[in-house]
Design a protein around this motif. Structure first.
Motif, PDB file in Angstrom:
ATOM      1  N   UNK A 149      10.444  -7.165 -10.130  1.00  0.00           N
ATOM      2  CA  UNK A 149      11.356  -6.064  -9.825  1.00  0.00           C
ATOM      3  C   UNK A 149      10.955  -4.807 -10.582  1.00  0.00           C
ATOM      4  N   UNK A 150      10.554  -4.942 -11.844  1.00  0.00           N
ATOM      5  CA  UNK A 150      10.125  -3.771 -12.619  1.00  0.00           C
ATOM      6  C   UNK A 150       8.888  -3.133 -12.004  1.00  0.00           C
ATOM      7  N   UNK A 151       7.947  -3.975 -11.572  1.00  0.00           N
ATOM      8  CA  UNK A 151       6.734  -3.443 -10.950  1.00  0.00           C
ATOM      9  C   UNK A 151       7.066  -2.749  -9.635  1.00  0.00           C
ATOM     10  N   UNK A 152       7.963  -3.339  -8.871  1.00  0.00           N
ATOM     11  CA  UNK A 152       8.380  -2.731  -7.605  1.00  0.00           C
ATOM     12  C   UNK A 152       9.043  -1.376  -7.852  1.00  0.00           C
ATOM     13  N   UNK A 153       9.913  -1.337  -8.849  1.00  0.00           N
ATOM     14  CA  UNK A 153      10.607  -0.089  -9.161  1.00  0.00           C
ATOM     15  C   UNK A 153       9.611   1.002  -9.564  1.00  0.00           C
ATOM     16  N   UNK A 154       8.590   0.616 -10.291  1.00  0.00           N
ATOM     17  CA  UNK A 154       7.595   1.568 -10.781  1.00  0.00           C
ATOM     18  C   UNK A 154       6.754   2.136  -9.636  1.00  0.00           C
ATOM     19  N   UNK A 155       6.548   1.341  -8.592  1.00  0.00           N
ATOM     20  CA  UNK A 155       5.625   1.756  -7.525  1.00  0.00           C
ATOM     21  C   UNK A 155       6.264   1.700  -6.137  1.00  0.00           C
ATOM     22  N   UNK A 156       7.594   1.814  -6.054  1.00  0.00           N
ATOM     23  CA  UNK A 156       8.254   1.598  -4.766  1.00  0.00           C
ATOM     24  C   UNK A 156       7.844   2.615  -3.700  1.00  0.00           C
ATOM     25  N   UNK A 189       0.667  -6.354  -7.532  1.00  0.00           N
ATOM     26  CA  UNK A 189       0.820  -6.177  -6.082  1.00  0.00           C
ATOM     27  C   UNK A 189      -0.530  -5.756  -5.511  1.00  0.00           C
ATOM     28  N   UNK A 190      -0.876  -6.318  -4.364  1.00  0.00           N
ATOM     29  CA  UNK A 190      -2.032  -5.825  -3.611  1.00  0.00           C
ATOM     30  C   UNK A 190      -1.537  -4.766  -2.639  1.00  0.00           C
ATOM     31  N   UNK A 191      -2.037  -3.549  -2.762  1.00  0.00           N
ATOM     32  CA  UNK A 191      -1.585  -2.445  -1.925  1.00  0.00           C
ATOM     33  C   UNK A 191      -2.193  -2.542  -0.533  1.00  0.00           C
ATOM     34  N   UNK A 192      -1.494  -1.978   0.430  1.00  0.00           N
ATOM     35  CA  UNK A 192      -1.942  -2.077   1.820  1.00  0.00           C
ATOM     36  C   UNK A 192      -3.152  -1.213   2.108  1.00  0.00           C
ATOM     37  N   UNK A 193      -3.322  -0.146   1.341  1.00  0.00           N
ATOM     38  CA  UNK A 193      -4.437   0.769   1.603  1.00  0.00           C
ATOM     39  C   UNK A 193      -4.941   1.354   0.288  1.00  0.00           C
ATOM     40  N   UNK A 194      -6.125   1.932   0.344  1.00  0.00           N
ATOM     41  CA  UNK A 194      -6.719   2.547  -0.842  1.00  0.00           C
ATOM     42  C   UNK A 194      -5.867   3.716  -1.307  1.00  0.00           C
ATOM     43  N   UNK A 195      -5.719   3.835  -2.591  1.00  0.00           N
ATOM     44  CA  UNK A 195      -4.941   4.923  -3.169  1.00  0.00           C
ATOM     45  C   UNK A 195      -5.595   5.335  -4.480  1.00  0.00           C
TER      46      UNK A 195
END
Length: 267
Positions: A149-156, A189-195
């Motif tokens: 949840x903390x990671x999600x909040x940081x990168x939502x 988390x593995x992101x859906x696209x390059x960032x």
């Protein structure tokens, strides 16, 4: 037909609570007359407003906007309102189509996951994967949920839909070698696209893959099997092994339905 109706009758007829009718009165949108005993009486002339209020509230129009419209109702204002409604409906439809796409993706992922054979070793060729992570000692399932949840909040802002988000974790290999399960050094988390805003990359290449079903208390044993398989088959490890959660408590509370993949880059 009567010209006036009591608040209880109007509430029942329109499916609007008496408190809401009193609120509309306080705003000056409805103006019921009062009987000698204090009961409110609503005229037929004002009832048409209730249909308008109901329809516009469904489209998230504020009461201030509705009051303004009803105070100066005209063909021109109605046309403007209808065009605004059409724009809002278009936005809603786009949102619903996007949501439908996300749900379809999740259905496909879960349907495919249920067909995966556990206990089978394979080597996959994987593309480069951009990741964000939270480095934190995690020793309990509750701590894992909190870290996620903390990671999600940081990168939502980067996460299109949490239900579809690929979640992984790096087990504590020191604890694993001691036979202690379910202890982790980081969640990612593995992101859906390059960032440009990422924490690390899982490099492209070949990865030894192994799926296991059930709870996480077995992961030290499963990890040992993966490392033994790599050694016995001449596969050199090029990184730390990690877990990815194909089916977890986002999808089921039945531990026997959990599906976890262990991956490690090999040569």
């Amino acid at each position: 037909m009567r010209n006036y109706y009591k608040i209880s009758e109007i509430s029942k007829l329109y499916g609007i609570g008496a408190d809401s009718l009193r609120y509309y009165e306080r705003l000056g949108i409805l103006r019921p007359r009062r009987e000698a005993n204090g009961y409110r009486l609503y005229s037929l002339k004002e009832m048409y407003k209730l249909n308008i209020i109901r329809d516009l509230r469904r489209l998230d129009f504020s009461m201030a906007q509705i009051k303004e419209y009803l105070a100066d109702q005209s063909v021109g204002n109605t046309l403007e309102l209808l065009r605004r409604e059409r724009r809002l409906l278009g936005e809603r439809l786009r949102e619903l189509r996007a949501r439908e796409e996300l749900i379809s993706e999740r259905i496909a992922v879960l349907d495919n996951a249920r067909k995966i054979r556990t206990g089978v070793f394979t080597v996959k060729n994987m593309p480069e994967r951009f990741c964000v992570q939270l480095c934190e000692h995690i020793a309990r399932d509750e701590e894992m949920d909190f870290a996620v949840k903390k990671l999600h909040r940081r990168h939502e802002e980067k996460i299109r839909d949490f239900g579809n988000q690929v979640i992984g974790a790096f087990p504590s290999m020191e604890n694993m070698r001691r036979g202690r399960s379910n202890v982790y050094d980081a969640v990612f988390f593995i992101l859906e696209s390059e960032t440009p805003d990422y924490d690390f990359i899982l490099p492209a290449g070949e990865y030894l893959s192994y799926f296991y079903g059930g709870g996480y208390e077995q992961n030290a044993e499963r990890m040992a099997e993966v490392l033994a398989y790599a050694e016995n088959n001449g596969l050199r490890l090029l990184g730390e092994p990690f877990e990815m959660y194909e089916i977890d408590n986002r999808d089921t509370m039945r531990e026997e339905e959990f599906l976890t993949e262990i991956q490690v880059r090999v040569e």
